[in-house]
Scaffold this active site. Structure first.
Site, PDB file in Angstrom:
ATOM      1  N   HIS A   1       0.887  -1.312   0.176  1.00 35.32           N
ATOM      2  CA  HIS A   1      -0.081  -0.019   0.010  1.00 35.32           C
ATOM      3  C   HIS A   1       1.012   1.347  -0.290  1.00 35.32           C
ATOM      4  O   HIS A   1       1.755   1.295   0.564  1.00 35.32           O
ATOM      5  CB  HIS A   1      -0.843   0.083   1.269  1.00 35.32           C
TER       6      HIS A   1
ATOM      7  N   HIS B   1       5.744  18.635 -14.626  1.00 30.71           N
ATOM      8  CA  HIS B   1       6.650  17.601 -15.179  1.00 30.71           C
ATOM      9  C   HIS B   1       7.949  17.653 -14.218  1.00 30.71           C
ATOM     10  O   HIS B   1       8.404  16.456 -13.859  1.00 30.71           O
ATOM     11  CB  HIS B   1       7.044  18.125 -16.771  1.00 30.71           C
TER      12      HIS B   1
ATOM     13  N   ASN C   1       3.166   9.647 -19.609  1.00 32.45           N
ATOM     14  CA  ASN C   1       3.591   9.352 -18.384  1.00 32.45           C
ATOM     15  C   ASN C   1       2.643   9.265 -17.265  1.00 32.45           C
ATOM     16  O   ASN C   1       1.757  10.066 -17.359  1.00 32.45           O
ATOM     17  CB  ASN C   1       4.887  10.232 -17.985  1.00 32.45           C
TER      18      ASN C   1
END
Length: 136
Positions: free
Chosen positions: A20, A98, A122
């Site tokens: 997790h 980014h 991405n």
């Protein structure tokens, strides 16, 4: 021999080992891979396999609780952004610059490189918990 699901042994192992809040990155051909972060390179040629193909297959096998994309995807790769919104309509989708995205890559369990040649294709897939059926 494995009968279904992800056949790539490296990807299958990474997904099986996720806990997790761990996360993986699915990347286009241009995203830099930080030193020390494992890379699984699937790129065969420009566009093969596509970002969408890889995202689809991995999302079928991974419990995802959140997705992160670069803000630049919204304007500079709108088709991919719309795909992500539609595919993951029920999962929180967060955005960052980014530059921040590349910073997050430093702690990824793996970066899976596709053959995608469109910009900003991405994403970070954050692992959730799948409790499945319980024994009594």
């Amino acid at each position: 021999m494995k009968k279904s699901g992800i056949l790539n042994s490296h990807i299958a192992k990474v997904l099986a080992d996720l806990g997790h809040t761990d996360y993986i990155v699915i990347a286009d051909i241009g995203l830099p891979v930080p030193d020390g972060v494992p890379k699984i390179d699937l790129a065969l040629t420009y566009g093969v396999p596509s970002f969408r193909d890889v995202v689809h297959v991995i999302s079928e096998d991974m419990e995802i609780e959140q997705i992160t994309i670069a803000e630049e995807m919204v304007q500079q790769n709108e088709d991919t952004f719309l795909y992500m919104q539609d595919k993951f309509a029920s999962i929180p989708l967060s955005r960052c610059s980014h530059e921040e995205f590349k910073h997050y890559c430093q702690k990824a369990k793996v970066i899976i490189r596709t053959g995608e040649s469109r910009p900003y294709a991405n994403c970070i897939l954050h692992a959730g918990v799948h409790f499945g059926a319980t024994q009594q």
